[in-house]
Design an enzyme around this catalytic site. Structure first.
Site, PDB file in Angstrom:
ATOM      1  CE1 TYR A   1      -4.110  -1.883   0.336  1.00 18.51           C
ATOM      2  CE2 TYR A   1      -2.965  -3.205   1.957  1.00 18.51           C
ATOM      3  CZ  TYR A   1      -4.069  -2.962   1.104  1.00 18.51           C
ATOM      4  OH  TYR A   1      -4.997  -3.991   0.837  1.00 18.51           O
TER       5      TYR A   1
ATOM      6  CG  ASN B   1     -11.098  -2.542  -8.312  1.00 16.31           C
ATOM      7  OD1 ASN B   1     -11.371  -1.927  -9.077  1.00 16.31           O
ATOM      8  ND2 ASN B   1     -10.144  -3.431  -8.180  1.00 16.31           N
TER       9      ASN B   1
ATOM     10  CB  CYS C   1      -7.631  -4.385  -5.836  1.00 18.95           C
ATOM     11  SG  CYS C   1      -9.064  -5.429  -5.955  1.00 18.95           S
ATOM     12  CG  HIS C   2      -5.315  -9.702  -7.067  1.00 15.97           C
ATOM     13  ND1 HIS C   2      -6.207  -9.384  -8.374  1.00 15.97           N
ATOM     14  CD2 HIS C   2      -4.555 -10.556  -7.712  1.00 15.97           C
ATOM     15  CE1 HIS C   2      -5.878  -9.751  -9.440  1.00 15.97           C
ATOM     16  NE2 HIS C   2      -4.651 -10.482  -9.231  1.00 15.97           N
TER      17      HIS C   2
ATOM     18  CD  GLU D   1      -1.986 -12.015 -11.044  1.00 16.61           C
ATOM     19  OE1 GLU D   1      -1.139 -11.498 -10.772  1.00 16.61           O
ATOM     20  OE2 GLU D   1      -3.203 -11.811 -11.229  1.00 16.61           O
TER      21      GLU D   1
END
Length: 153
Positions: free
Chosen positions: A91, A112, A120-121, A148
């Site tokens: 953040y 979001n 946002c993940h 990912e």
């Protein structure tokens, strides 16, 4: 507005289009109950790209997006969209890139309207995962990050 609901590994998702752009992706409140939609070409393409993402075959979405929010939120979402597949930011890093504070960025992340596509993940707390406002909370965030190839300590 047109909507299309699709199954996904993180729950049933509803994609919403308005004015030739994707404006929202949300978790279906009642899986199996599909909102009426006319199955536009854009919704079909969004569904195709999401399916490819979940299959590990797509690393960058190419969709017209029009998230609704304050200018600050839109700025945070734009910065978030630039975080590459398989990478994360904390953040504080995202806050520095938009000239703000980490808590304000966290609030924008939680608001979001187009999760997964606006990733946002990929935004984490300095001391760990942070939060996730999508259905399934942190389990969903972990699933997306694992998909990912992000290894969490």
């Amino acid at each position: 507005m047109s909507c299309l609901s699709i199954p996904s590994p993180v729950g049933e998702l509803t994609i919403t289009e308005d004015g030739d752009a994707i404006v929202a992706i949300s978790w279906a409140d009642n899986p199996g109950e599909r909102p009426a939609g006319n199955g536009t070409a854009l919704l079909a393409e969004a569904a195709r790209q999401l399916d490819a993402y979940f299959a590990g075959k797509l690393t960058r979405f190419d969709l017209p997006l029009a998230p609704s929010g304050s200018p600050f939120e839109v700025g945070v979402w734009t910065a978030m969209a630039e975080i590459p597949y398989g990478e994360t930011r904390v953040y504080g890093e995202l806050a520095a890139s938009v000239g703000s504070a980490p808590r304000a960025v966290g609030r924008a992340c939680g608001r979001n309207p187009i999760p997964i596509v606006i990733p946002c993940h990929r935004v984490l707390a300095k001391a760990g995962l942070g939060g996730y406002s999508g259905s399934g909370g942190l389990a969903t965030k972990r699933h997306l990050l694992a998909l990912e190839g992000v290894l969490l300590a």
